[in-house]
Design a protein around this motif. Sequence first.
Motif, PDB file in Angstrom:
ATOM      1  N   ASP A   1       0.803  -1.229   0.000  1.00  0.00           N
ATOM      2  CA  ASP A   1       0.000   0.000   0.000  1.00  0.00           C
ATOM      3  C   ASP A   1       0.834   1.276   0.000  1.00  0.00           C
ATOM      4  N   ARG A   2       2.108   1.174   0.319  1.00  0.00           N
ATOM      5  CA  ARG A   2       2.944   2.371   0.357  1.00  0.00           C
ATOM      6  C   ARG A   2       3.422   2.804  -1.023  1.00  0.00           C
ATOM      7  N   ILE A   3       3.171   1.960  -2.040  1.00  0.00           N
ATOM      8  CA  ILE A   3       3.762   2.201  -3.355  1.00  0.00           C
ATOM      9  C   ILE A   3       2.697   2.315  -4.437  1.00  0.00           C
ATOM     10  N   ASN A   4       2.773   3.386  -5.203  1.00  0.00           N
ATOM     11  CA  ASN A   4       2.006   3.510  -6.439  1.00  0.00           C
ATOM     12  C   ASN A   4       2.894   2.936  -7.540  1.00  0.00           C
TER      13      ASN A   4
ATOM     14  N   TRP B   1       4.382   5.235 -10.184  1.00  0.00           N
ATOM     15  CA  TRP B   1       5.489   6.043  -9.646  1.00  0.00           C
ATOM     16  C   TRP B   1       6.767   5.217  -9.585  1.00  0.00           C
TER      17      TRP B   1
ATOM     18  N   ASN C   1       6.566   9.902   0.059  1.00  0.00           N
ATOM     19  CA  ASN C   1       5.328   9.474   0.700  1.00  0.00           C
ATOM     20  C   ASN C   1       4.256   9.226  -0.366  1.00  0.00           C
ATOM     21  N   ARG C   2       3.262   8.440  -0.013  1.00  0.00           N
ATOM     22  CA  ARG C   2       2.284   7.974  -0.992  1.00  0.00           C
ATOM     23  C   ARG C   2       1.505   9.141  -1.610  1.00  0.00           C
ATOM     24  N   ASP C   3       1.200  10.178  -0.846  1.00  0.00           N
ATOM     25  CA  ASP C   3       0.439  11.298  -1.395  1.00  0.00           C
ATOM     26  C   ASP C   3       1.204  11.971  -2.538  1.00  0.00           C
TER      27      ASP C   3
ATOM     28  N   GLN D   1       3.547  10.544  -4.358  1.00  0.00           N
ATOM     29  CA  GLN D   1       3.560   9.584  -5.465  1.00  0.00           C
ATOM     30  C   GLN D   1       2.284   9.721  -6.297  1.00  0.00           C
ATOM     31  N   ASP D   2       1.155   9.762  -5.618  1.00  0.00           N
ATOM     32  CA  ASP D   2      -0.135   9.842  -6.315  1.00  0.00           C
ATOM     33  C   ASP D   2      -0.273  11.160  -7.085  1.00  0.00           C
TER      34      ASP D   2
END
Length: 359
Positions: A274-277, A280, A318-320, A322-323
Amino acid sequence: MEKVRLVDICNPKQWKTIPTSELLDEGYPVYGANGIIGYYSEFNHENPVVAVTCRGATCGSINITVPQAYVTGNAMCLDDVRNDIEIEYLYYCLKHYNFNNVISGSAQPQITRQGMEKIVLSIFNHDEQVDIISKLKKTENVIGLRKQELAALDDLIKARFVEMFGDPIYNTNKLPIKRLNDLGEWASGGTPSRAISEYFEGDINWYSAGELNTLFLEKSLEKITEEAIEKSSTKLFKAGSMLVGMYDTAAFKMGILKEDSASNQACACITPNDRINIIWLYYELQLMKEYFLSQRRGVRQKNLNLAMIKGFEIPIANRDKQDEFVRFVNQVNKSKVAVQKALDEAQLLFDSLMQEYFG
């Protein structure tokens, strides 16, 4: 329009080959089997000439040289072209020609002067040649511009990544470092037994490393059955996972699965946490590709393996963030779809014109 033998309108000739040790860093361009290979202090052609690759795997490739160039014996020069035939017309005509019937040799394919005697071409009158050249060059120019647009959009994505996250190789933004093993579940693919032909009569995509050449993988060249997965070492990877090539020239080629699929043993696969897109991650690994390739091992064939890939370390945003980057990518990719469509249409027009004039 007249049908003529190639040898009746020009003089196919191989010139002396220059040893690689005698090539220079500047001077007159030297053409080998696949275009310019270096420079030399002399030239053997004052004017442009059509050159046909006559040795090696690329036999039958066509080049048209610049003025004042040296063409080596790895290409057959079409010298002394008949006065009423435009050089560029001859170039396009031969680009469409199928050389398979004039290539000889097995271990070392070659085209000889005798082979050239088999070639018969369709020659239009001079005014028609000029018109044909004009139409083909205009279409080729459009194709070139569309390719430049696609390359510029790719560069835009890379520039945006570096702007947001810094250079990932040097971690200029001081992001936390994680091993690839910590970013998801890794596994390698496998190959079902080819002794059981039914295994390759299914509808599940089964990729080889050489097919990993785009962001999203659409359809594989080969497909396998569910039974093949159940009874062999290959595995079914979930849509949204990413394949990474491990061996030889396919090392660190990548592609994201659009549907549940399998791969051969030359591919590693990460199913991200869940930490990775995953999109990205694809772009970060693309930017770090040359660094990872420098870690390959082997003498005759330089490879990576699953353990090595899992141990590689990369900076993680951080994931945000990345998104946010991926939303930018999606917008750019919409533009790429439109440009690709225009490119495909231009290429289709070019191919149809070539078929119309030379088919």
